[in-house]
Write a protein that holds these residues in place. Structure first.
Motif, short mmCIF file in Angstrom:
data_model
loop_
_atom_site.label_atom_id
_atom_site.label_comp_id
_atom_site.label_asym_id
_atom_site.label_seq_id
_atom_site.Cartn_x
_atom_site.Cartn_y
_atom_site.Cartn_z
N ARG A 1 -8.53 7.60 0.42
CA ARG A 1 -7.27 8.31 0.28
C ARG A 1 -6.13 7.49 0.87
N ALA A 2 -4.90 7.99 0.70
CA ALA A 2 -3.71 7.31 1.20
C ALA A 2 -3.83 7.04 2.69
N ASP A 3 -3.31 5.89 3.12
CA ASP A 3 -3.27 5.42 4.50
C ASP A 3 -4.59 4.81 4.97
N ASP A 4 -5.63 4.80 4.13
CA ASP A 4 -6.83 4.05 4.51
C ASP A 4 -6.46 2.58 4.67
N LYS A 5 -7.04 1.93 5.67
CA LYS A 5 -6.69 0.54 5.98
C LYS A 5 -7.46 -0.43 5.10
N LEU A 6 -6.81 -1.56 4.81
CA LEU A 6 -7.44 -2.62 4.02
C LEU A 6 -7.61 -3.85 4.90
N THR A 7 -8.79 -4.47 4.84
CA THR A 7 -9.07 -5.64 5.66
C THR A 7 -9.74 -6.71 4.81
N VAL A 8 -9.86 -7.90 5.39
CA VAL A 8 -10.65 -8.96 4.76
C VAL A 8 -12.06 -8.43 4.58
N PRO A 9 -12.65 -8.57 3.40
CA PRO A 9 -13.98 -7.98 3.18
C PRO A 9 -15.04 -8.64 4.05
N GLU A 10 -15.90 -7.80 4.60
CA GLU A 10 -17.01 -8.27 5.41
C GLU A 10 -18.30 -8.12 4.63
N SER A 11 -19.26 -8.98 4.96
CA SER A 11 -20.57 -8.88 4.34
C SER A 11 -21.27 -7.61 4.81
N ALA A 12 -22.10 -7.03 3.93
CA ALA A 12 -22.78 -5.77 4.26
C ALA A 12 -23.68 -5.93 5.47
N ASN A 13 -24.25 -7.14 5.67
CA ASN A 13 -25.12 -7.31 6.83
C ASN A 13 -24.34 -7.31 8.13
N LEU A 14 -23.04 -7.68 8.08
CA LEU A 14 -22.21 -7.60 9.29
C LEU A 14 -21.84 -6.14 9.59
N ARG A 15 -21.54 -5.37 8.52
CA ARG A 15 -21.15 -3.97 8.72
C ARG A 15 -22.29 -3.16 9.28
N SER A 16 -23.52 -3.54 8.94
CA SER A 16 -24.66 -2.74 9.37
C SER A 16 -25.08 -3.01 10.80
N GLU A 17 -24.49 -4.04 11.44
CA GLU A 17 -24.88 -4.35 12.82
C GLU A 17 -24.27 -3.36 13.80
N THR B 1 -1.99 -11.01 5.77
CA THR B 1 -0.91 -11.61 6.56
C THR B 1 -0.12 -10.55 7.33
N GLU B 2 -0.32 -9.30 6.97
CA GLU B 2 0.38 -8.19 7.63
C GLU B 2 -0.45 -6.92 7.38
N PRO B 3 -0.19 -5.83 8.09
CA PRO B 3 -1.00 -4.62 7.88
C PRO B 3 -0.98 -4.18 6.42
N ALA B 4 -2.15 -3.87 5.89
CA ALA B 4 -2.28 -3.43 4.50
C ALA B 4 -3.03 -2.11 4.47
N TYR B 5 -2.65 -1.25 3.51
CA TYR B 5 -3.27 0.06 3.43
C TYR B 5 -3.09 0.62 2.02
N VAL B 6 -3.82 1.67 1.73
CA VAL B 6 -3.73 2.36 0.44
C VAL B 6 -2.49 3.24 0.43
N LEU B 7 -1.65 3.06 -0.59
CA LEU B 7 -0.44 3.88 -0.72
C LEU B 7 -0.73 5.22 -1.37
N GLY B 8 -1.65 5.23 -2.30
CA GLY B 8 -1.97 6.47 -2.98
C GLY B 8 -2.77 6.18 -4.24
N ALA B 9 -3.31 7.22 -4.84
CA ALA B 9 -4.10 7.08 -6.06
C ALA B 9 -3.20 7.14 -7.28
N GLU B 10 -3.54 6.39 -8.30
CA GLU B 10 -2.74 6.40 -9.52
C GLU B 10 -2.72 7.80 -10.13
N LYS B 11 -3.82 8.53 -10.01
CA LYS B 11 -3.90 9.87 -10.59
C LYS B 11 -3.27 10.94 -9.69
N LYS B 12 -2.70 10.54 -8.57
CA LYS B 12 -2.06 11.45 -7.62
C LYS B 12 -3.03 12.48 -7.05
#
Length: 368
Positions: free
Chosen positions: A352-368, A244-255
């Motif tokens: 790593r931190a700041d990587d973007k998160l999106t609705v998951p796509e099927s692997a066959n779509l990513r490979s096109e 519903t809004e931009p989503a991203y990785v904040l950081g790793a639990e292990k720092k």
């Protein structure tokens, strides 16, 4: 509306429909087996990875089989057989029966879980993300009967609050404060469990016996009642996350700067955005911006000068962004108000931190 415009709209609708249909189609792995006997230590995710390019979609792979609508009915020794129903791959189960009138006997905890619960069990209780102001108002550890600065199991510590005798507490240390990179607003305060305890004497200054410790407890830590939801069930039904809004990785639990498969990360959305345990996100790294120099030649990020960096940062006809790069996917297992914790289930490249998160796509779509 002219005929050309109608044809364009029709083509666009057909393209969207085709993409959605493709995204909903299960893609079998090349060389997949026709059957599989469930082994002790297997997970539903691992078993699906034997058959699917997208193992998080195991509910669809098994959805047509009423015998395993409840995955807790899958046990070591069961034979899973791949069949096709209406052209779609499905797994059906044949229980391995013992040669006795009672048939199959299994312990209550012997069923195959969705994921390896040992990977996340500590985090179901240990780590939380809360409002910083709320945390600052919780009862404070003042010290202990021991003159030491550090307190461990079986020590008595003093907590500055009148607490009910017998109440169980978690003793927490302050961790990182997570902020939004969109508007700098505070998303939450990480708090880290140092010990569990029980109130043995109630008063304006209560005495708490430390029962277990993950690290030494010190003055200034906060005491928080252990709630039932911190012992929540660890069963997950994976499903596509809703963005519903931009989503991203904040950081790793292990720092750590970079993490990979089966590591835990914090992400920038929580229950207030509709995130739930079991939500699956795809992880992408921003594609770099290539700047076209005065000679018409592309300049990569590592070769840009100061002027070209400004062109890339503020946008220009000379700045061209290449596609984002897929790094893997994660599944949410613990949700707070504005932050969640997720387990990286697949990673093609480090996360790593700041990587973007999106609705998951099927692997066959990513490979096109």
């Amino acid at each position: 509306m002219d005929a050309t415009m109608k044809r364009l709209i029709l083509f666009a609708l057909m393209s969207v429909t085709s993409s959605l249909a493709l995204a909903d189609t299960l893609t079998l792995k090349p060389g997949h087996p026709d059957s599989y006997i469930v082994q002790k230590g297997d997970t539903l995710w691992d078993i699906s990875a034997q058959f699917l390019n997208d193992p998080w979609r195991w509910p669809k792979l098994w959805g047509a089989n009423p015998q395993i609508a409840n995955p807790h009915l899958i046990y070591p020794g069961d034979r899973l057989t791949l069949v096709f129903i209406d052209g779609e791959p499905r797994l059906v189960v044949k229980p391995q029966l013992r040669k006795s009138p009672e048939g199959r006997k299994m312990a209550k905890d012997g069923a195959i879980p969705a994921i390896d619960l040992a990977l996340i069990q500590p985090y179901l209780v240990n780590n939380r993300v809360v409002d910083p102001d709320w945390f600052g108002q919780q009862a404070m550890v003042l010290g202990g009967e021991s003159p030491s600065r550090f307190h461990v199991s079986d020590n008595i510590v003093y907590v500055h609050a009148e607490l009910p005798k017998g109440q169980k507490l978690g003793i927490y240390d302050a961790g990182r404060i997570f902020t939004s990179k969109v508007d700098d607003s505070v998303l939450g305060q990480e708090i880290i469990l140092s010990a569990s305890g029980r109130v043995v004497e109630s008063g304006p200054i209560s005495k708490v016996e430390l029962l277990t410790n993950l690290k030494e407890t010190r003055a200034g830590f906060r005491a928080i009642a252990i709630e039932d939801d911190s012992l929540m069930s660890a069963y997950f039904m994976p499903k596509p996350a809703r963005i519903t809004e931009p989503a991203y990785v904040l950081g790793a639990e292990k720092k750590l700067r970079e993490v990979g498969k089966l590591d835990v990360v914090y992400i920038s959305q929580g229950s207030s955005s509709g995130v739930e345990p079991g939500d699956v996100f795809s992880i992408y790294r921003d594609g770099e911006t290539v700047v076209i120099d005065d000679e018409g030649k592309p300049v990569s990020t590592i070769d840009r000068n100061a002027y070209e960096n400004l062109l890339a940062k503020f946008g220009s006809e000379q700045a061209i962004k290449v596609p984002d790069i897929y790094h893997g996917n994660l599944m949410v297992f613990k949700v707070f108000d504005k932050v969640s914790m997720g387990l990286i289930m697949v990673n093609d490249r480090p996360v790593r931190a700041d990587d973007k998160l999106t609705v998951p796509e099927s692997a066959n779509l990513r490979s096109e």
